[in-house]
Structures are given as structure tokens and as C-alpha cells.
Design a protein around this motif. Structure first.
Motif, PDB file in Angstrom:
ATOM      1  N   LEU A   1       0.836  -1.200   0.000  1.00 33.85           N
ATOM      2  CA  LEU A   1       0.000   0.000   0.000  1.00 33.85           C
ATOM      3  C   LEU A   1       0.871   1.249   0.000  1.00 33.85           C
ATOM      4  O   LEU A   1       1.898   1.305   0.680  1.00 33.85           O
ATOM      5  N   VAL A   2       0.439   2.269  -0.739  1.00 36.36           N
ATOM      6  CA  VAL A   2       1.197   3.522  -0.815  1.00 36.36           C
ATOM      7  C   VAL A   2       1.235   4.209   0.549  1.00 36.36           C
ATOM      8  O   VAL A   2       2.141   4.989   0.830  1.00 36.36           O
ATOM      9  N   ALA A   3       0.286   3.887   1.426  1.00 33.08           N
ATOM     10  CA  ALA A   3       0.297   4.430   2.790  1.00 33.08           C
ATOM     11  C   ALA A   3       1.576   4.062   3.532  1.00 33.08           C
ATOM     12  O   ALA A   3       1.959   4.747   4.491  1.00 33.08           O
ATOM     13  N   THR A   4       2.263   3.001   3.097  1.00 33.29           N
ATOM     14  CA  THR A   4       3.503   2.574   3.746  1.00 33.29           C
ATOM     15  C   THR A   4       4.737   3.205   3.101  1.00 33.29           C
ATOM     16  O   THR A   4       5.851   2.959   3.553  1.00 33.29           O
ATOM     17  N   TYR A   5       4.557   4.002   2.045  1.00 35.64           N
ATOM     18  CA  TYR A   5       5.684   4.593   1.321  1.00 35.64           C
ATOM     19  C   TYR A   5       6.167   5.867   2.018  1.00 35.64           C
ATOM     20  O   TYR A   5       5.376   6.602   2.624  1.00 35.64           O
ATOM     21  N   SER A   6       7.438   6.166   1.868  1.00 36.10           N
ATOM     22  CA  SER A   6       7.973   7.463   2.291  1.00 36.10           C
ATOM     23  C   SER A   6       7.608   8.525   1.253  1.00 36.10           C
ATOM     24  O   SER A   6       7.138   8.202   0.143  1.00 36.10           O
ATOM     25  N   GLY A   7       7.864   9.792   1.591  1.00 34.12           N
ATOM     26  CA  GLY A   7       7.569  10.866   0.647  1.00 34.12           C
ATOM     27  C   GLY A   7       8.364  10.738  -0.637  1.00 34.12           C
ATOM     28  O   GLY A   7       7.837  10.956  -1.738  1.00 34.12           O
TER      29      GLY A   7
END
Length: 335
Positions: free
Chosen positions: A135-141
């Protein structure tokens, strides 16, 4: 895009909001395959230019062509041929990285096979292949920014617009985005329009840079060309042992110097067209005047020096404007 046509071309492009002119008769061309920078402070008009080029704002006057199409007459054609990476992070947090890229491909009418082939290749290029199903929610900026660049490339656009692509990123993530853009320019013929207020970013990435201020382009050239427009491009810091005032008066008429200023204490700041060759002459002149050089260094002109030369202020002096999210950056907000 026509083979010989510029990737981007504007002719007296103008945008007015009531009596306020945000963009004032701007004309420039961007060659195919070029990385072109728009450099300027908040409120300079650079984002408004990009919003017109990407069909989000209608011009008040003049013309603009992107990928060979008039933005006012053929906005749909323009949108089919551009990728846009806005300043805000817009990837969907509730989807995986792969799903974010895949759904964009579907928006542009790509077949399932095209989306699969291009999507995997792009995710590999931006270094997210191993995280594609997270999930992109787990990605850094920084990861989200790289994902959004991949997403913006899924339909193989002719022109990619990036608005402040590294704002808010840590130095490591910023460098990763720079490396990604360098890879893009080496491995494809895509044209990149980069909007930034980071001088080092513009100098590192751009083939040519337009300095924008008060709605006008006040200078346009390569980074080296912009620096050569400024007289006395080399700055020399000089510290003498005894009498800086007398040394300053003695050095001012020297033909190899463009300027001599006191800088506090025994320090002088000099400007020269060729600092490396001026240094031995300065040391000889100071010795001949009965004083002694205790420190001397030469520094090449920076893009910030160029900006100050043309505008009379640094980029940091300009405050950010309040902007409605519904209206978008580059449009004045009246209360």
C-alpha cells in the motif's frame, strides 16, 4: 508531435485575473528532448504559465503550443501527450503502487497488456519493483514522488511537467529524484519542463533556465550562459594584514577587477571576470603597497548571484501566498 516542431512554444502568452496581470506576454520555445527550467519565487507567475500549458487555465491572450497542439483549441490532444506531476503528492494511499500506475494507464485507454508491460518497466526504473504490491500508505515521501513520476509516464507522453518535484523531501530522497530524472533524459527523448525555486536543482538538471519574475521572463539561457551575462562573475575574498581601506582604494582602478568593496574587519570582497588570473596580480599589488595578504579565495558566481543581479532580491525574500486548494496555485486569492 511534428518532427521539427518545438515541444513547447509560447507567443505573448498572457493571463489576467481582473486587473491583475499574472503572466505578461511571455514568449519562449523548448526544444524536443530538452530539460527546461522555470526558476522564480512564489508569486512570480511560473506556476500560472504551467497551468496554461497543461490546459488547467485558459490564456487571456497570446498563444501556447504543447506537443504541436494549440492549448486553447485542442486541449484534449494536449492532455493525451503530456504527463503532469503536481507539487502536492496525489498518489492514492489506499491502493498499492502497482494499482496507482495501472489505474492511470486505464484512464488513458491502454490495454491490460500495455499497462502490465509499461507499468512493470516503469516501477523497475524508479526502484519500486519490490514494493509494487505494498500500500502507498507505507511509502515514504520520496517513494511516493518516484511512484508519481512512473504514473505520469505510463502513457508515454511527449512532454513531462514537474512542479517543484523535490519540495519537502529529505536530501537522500531529493538526490534519488534527481538521479531518476537524469536516467529519463539519457534513456528517452522525452521533454521535461521543471518548475522550481531551488537554484541547485535548476543548475544540476536543466539544459536551459528561464528566470521568471513579476509575470515576465527576465533572462533565459543555459546555466553557464546566465552566469556569463553578469559582469565580474568571479568573487574574490581578500583579507589583508594592516590597512584594508588603503588597499581598497589602491585596487579600485585596477583594470582586471570589476568591483572592490569592504566586507568588515580587514576583509575585502572583489569581483573579476577571471579570478584565477587576477589573484597573482592582487597579491603583487598588495605587497607593493607595503601590506600583506593573509587570505585570498576565489568563488565562481552562483545562480543565486545571477538572480540577485537580474531582480535585486533573493528568492527567499518572497513570502508564499495563501492558495485555495479548489482553485490552485498561481491564482491570486481575494478575501
Amino acid at each position: 508531435m511534428e518532427p521539427e516542431s518545438p515541444a513547447i512554444q509560447t507567443k505573448d502568452l498572457t493571463k489576467r485575473f481582473g486587473t491583475f496581470t499574472a503572466v505578461d506576454k511571455v514568449s519562449f520555445e523548448v526544444r524536443r528532448g530538452e530539460v527546461f527550467g522555470l526558476l522564480g519565487p512564489n508569486g512570480a507567475g511560473k506556476t500560472t504559465v504551467v497551468r496554461m500549458l497543461t490546459t488547467l487555465l485558459a490564456p487571456s491572450g497570446g498563444q501556447a503550443f504543447v506537443a504541436g497542439f494549440d492549448v486553447a483549441r485542442y486541449p484534449r490532444k494536449v492532455r493525451q501527450n503530456i504527463g503532469v506531476i503536481p507539487q502536492a503528492l496525489t498518489s492514492d494511499l489506499d491502493l498499492t503502487g502497482w494499482e496507482n500506475v495501472d489505474i492511470y494507464g486505464e484512464f488513458f485507454g491502454l490495454s491490460r497488456r500495455e499497462r502490465r508491460d509499461r507499468g512493470h518497466r516503469l516501477l523497475h526504473m524508479v526502484g519500486l519493483n519490490e514494493r509494487a504490491n505494498d500500500l502507498v500508505a507505507t511509502y515514504s515521501g520520496g517513494m511516493r514522488r518516484r511512484l508519481e513520476i512512473a504514473r505520469g509516464l505510463i502513457h508515454s507522453p511527449d512532454v513531462l511537467f514537474l512542479d517543484e518535484p523535490t519540495i519537502g523531501l529529505d536530501p537522500q530522497s531529493r538526490r534519488a529524484v534527481w538521479d531518476l530524472l537524469e536516467t529519463l533524459r539519457k534513456e528517452s527523448e522525452i521533454t521535461i519542463s521543471l518548475t522550481t525555486h531551488y537554484m541547485d536543482e535548476a543548475e544540476a538538471l536543466c539544459d536551459r533556465i528561464a528566470i521568471v519574475d513579476a509575470g515576465k521572463i527576465i533572462a533565459l539561457d543555459t546555466p553557464m550562459g546566465l552566469k556569463s551575462m553578469v559582469p565580474g562573475a568571479d568573487r574574490i575574498d581578500l583579507v589583508v594584514e594592516k590597512n584594508p581601506d588603503a588597499i581598497a582604494e589602491m585596487l579600485r582602478p585596477m583594470p582586471y577587477l570589476r568591483g572592490v568593496n569592504r566586507d568588515g574587519g580587514n576583509r575585502l570582497q572583489l569581483s573579476a571576470n577571471d579570478g584565477a588570473h587576477a589573484i597573482p596580480k592582487i597579491i603583487e599589488a598588495v605587497d607593493g603597497a607595503g601590506d600583506r595578504v593573509t587570505s585570498i579565495t576565489v568563488q565562481k558566481l552562483s545562480l543565486e548571484d545571477v538572480f540577485i543581479h537580474f531582480t535585486g532580491r533573493t528568492l527567499r525574500d518572497e513570502p508564499a501566498k495563501k492558495v485555495s486548494l479548489l482553485v490552485g496555485a498561481g491564482m491570486p486569492q481575494h478575501r
